[in-house]
Scaffold this active site. Sequence first.
Site, PDB file in Angstrom:
ATOM      1  N   LYS A  44       1.631   5.793  -2.129  1.00 31.58           N
ATOM      2  CA  LYS A  44       1.300   4.729  -1.150  1.00 31.58           C
ATOM      3  C   LYS A  44       2.320   4.649  -0.018  1.00 31.58           C
ATOM      4  O   LYS A  44       1.982   4.275   1.097  1.00 31.58           O
ATOM      5  CB  LYS A  44       1.185   3.374  -1.840  1.00 31.58           C
ATOM      6  CG  LYS A  44       2.458   2.929  -2.519  1.00 31.58           C
ATOM      7  CD  LYS A  44       2.203   2.218  -3.805  1.00 31.58           C
ATOM      8  CE  LYS A  44       3.391   2.447  -4.705  1.00 31.58           C
ATOM      9  NZ  LYS A  44       3.195   2.088  -6.072  1.00 31.58           N
TER      10      LYS A  44
ATOM     11  N   VAL B 283      -3.829   2.712  -3.893  1.00 28.26           N
ATOM     12  CA  VAL B 283      -4.007   1.254  -4.000  1.00 28.26           C
ATOM     13  C   VAL B 283      -4.841   0.961  -5.249  1.00 28.26           C
ATOM     14  O   VAL B 283      -5.872   1.594  -5.479  1.00 28.26           O
ATOM     15  CB  VAL B 283      -4.758   0.671  -2.774  1.00 28.26           C
ATOM     16  CG1 VAL B 283      -4.915  -0.843  -2.904  1.00 28.26           C
ATOM     17  CG2 VAL B 283      -4.048   1.024  -1.477  1.00 28.26           C
TER      18      VAL B 283
ATOM     19  N   GLY C 270      -4.298   1.572  -8.367  1.00 26.71           N
ATOM     20  CA  GLY C 270      -4.233   2.546  -9.480  1.00 26.71           C
ATOM     21  C   GLY C 270      -5.602   3.156  -9.754  1.00 26.71           C
ATOM     22  O   GLY C 270      -6.174   3.845  -8.909  1.00 26.71           O
TER      23      GLY C 270
ATOM     24  N   LYS D 115       0.349  -1.654   0.081  1.00 24.15           N
ATOM     25  CA  LYS D 115      -1.049  -1.502  -0.344  1.00 24.15           C
ATOM     26  C   LYS D 115      -1.994  -2.291   0.562  1.00 24.15           C
ATOM     27  O   LYS D 115      -3.052  -1.792   0.943  1.00 24.15           O
ATOM     28  CB  LYS D 115      -1.189  -1.933  -1.804  1.00 24.15           C
ATOM     29  CG  LYS D 115      -0.507  -0.957  -2.770  1.00 24.15           C
ATOM     30  CD  LYS D 115      -0.436  -1.528  -4.169  1.00 24.15           C
ATOM     31  CE  LYS D 115       0.185  -0.545  -5.152  1.00 24.15           C
ATOM     32  NZ  LYS D 115       0.517  -1.184  -6.443  1.00 24.15           N
TER      33      LYS D 115
HETATM   34  N1  HSE Z   1       4.705  -0.803  -9.571  1.00 21.89           N
HETATM   35  C1  HSE Z   1       3.318  -0.726  -9.236  1.00 21.89           C
HETATM   36  C2  HSE Z   1       2.595  -1.908  -9.867  1.00 21.89           C
HETATM   37  C3  HSE Z   1       2.763   0.575  -9.718  1.00 21.89           C
HETATM   38  O1  HSE Z   1       3.182  -2.591 -10.706  1.00 21.89           O
HETATM   39  O2  HSE Z   1       1.462  -2.208  -9.510  1.00 21.89           O
HETATM   40  C4  HSE Z   1       1.423   0.942  -9.161  1.00 21.89           C
HETATM   41  O3  HSE Z   1       1.433   1.093  -7.776  1.00 21.89           O
END
Ligand code: HSE
Length: 405
Positions: A100, A127, A129, A200
Amino acid sequence: MIQVAVLGYGVVGSGVVEVIEKNQEMINKKAGCEIQVKYVLDLRDFPDNPIQSKIVHDINTILDDSQVQVIVETMGGVEPAYTFTKKALALGKSVCTSNKELVANHAPELLQLAKENNCNYLFEASVGGGIPIIRPINYSLTPEKIEGITGILNGTTNYILTKMQKEGAAFQDVLKEAQLKGYAEKNPEADVEGYDACRKIAILSSLMYGKNVKYEDIYTEGITKLTAEDFTYAKKLGTSIKLLAISKDMGDKYFAMVAPFMIGQEHPLFSVNDVFNGIFVKGNMLGDTMYYGRGAGKLPTASAVVSDVIDCARHLGKNILCFWDSERVKLTSINQISRKFFVRIKGTVEEVLPKVEEVFGKVSVVTCEELPEEFGFITEEITELSFNEKAEAISGIRSRIRIEE
Ligand code: HSE
């Protein structure tokens, strides 16, 4: 056959190899051809792992191999991922990424490069996951003018806030526990300060407008100042506190921000808990749609990357249009945006409410037995600027949380 190279054998990169191996037959069928991982680029060696036979340490091995048509970039960070991606696209090799940071910084240039070289730069996993959100916006919602996107886009902070809400625990204690369980990084700054969610929402906003929304222009506030007391009030009010990333097209102005918000039970994101993400998209024809699922983690994120690999296989030699120009979107200052605010103030209702009403006008009061030395109130809708001016004129304010309705 499509030969794939994976850059970075970390959590997501190894997940990509696993997804391709586990669902190979079905993936090949859906791609319309066999998909095979030929190389994995990593600085490390993995002597006890079968992946070692595919490990290379020099990017040129991959770039010079004309059989490699698709590259998976799961390195993270801007460099060297940016240089490698540019070189690959210039050679007509498609790139699929979960990165990202790179997407938020350089997508317009990389998309243009992909277009010029009849290949693709795809970033579904950047964005949400494993949640399909980029492709819905780019494909399914193409007839729509998207008027707003509101998301819980960070799993780590949502886990922490859910724990604080359910257990009445303090931020630092929950953070420590989240770190022990592997839900938060050793250096949790990017998550807890809202920077990850900011990148994001910058990506989603850019796709919403087809122009460049720079993450540096987005007002961002993290969750580190939230306390157990804030959640005591949230509980009393039947609300929850979530780190929301918001982007709105208000017709004459555009605004985007990341901050903790108090939301009521009727809000679509109220029940998005733990490490889950939820993204709420409003189109001008379709109305509301919502996307929910695992916003982080090895296999969910890898699955999204592999969906891009399959898309590349289906569009070999053909660029998939993606509207994200380099023209910068001018965002309105959040000072101009109106909303209600929840405020905690020191003192009893009898002593302090008259002053509060003199400054803020009519407010709704909320008291908690557990906190006899203070009370809370909710303002009418006022601009951020007006709120800040009024808050300056009154002493004893302990915290304020914006309300999203
Ligand atoms: N650190 C991020 C989260 C990982 O907790 O959403 C995924 O982008």
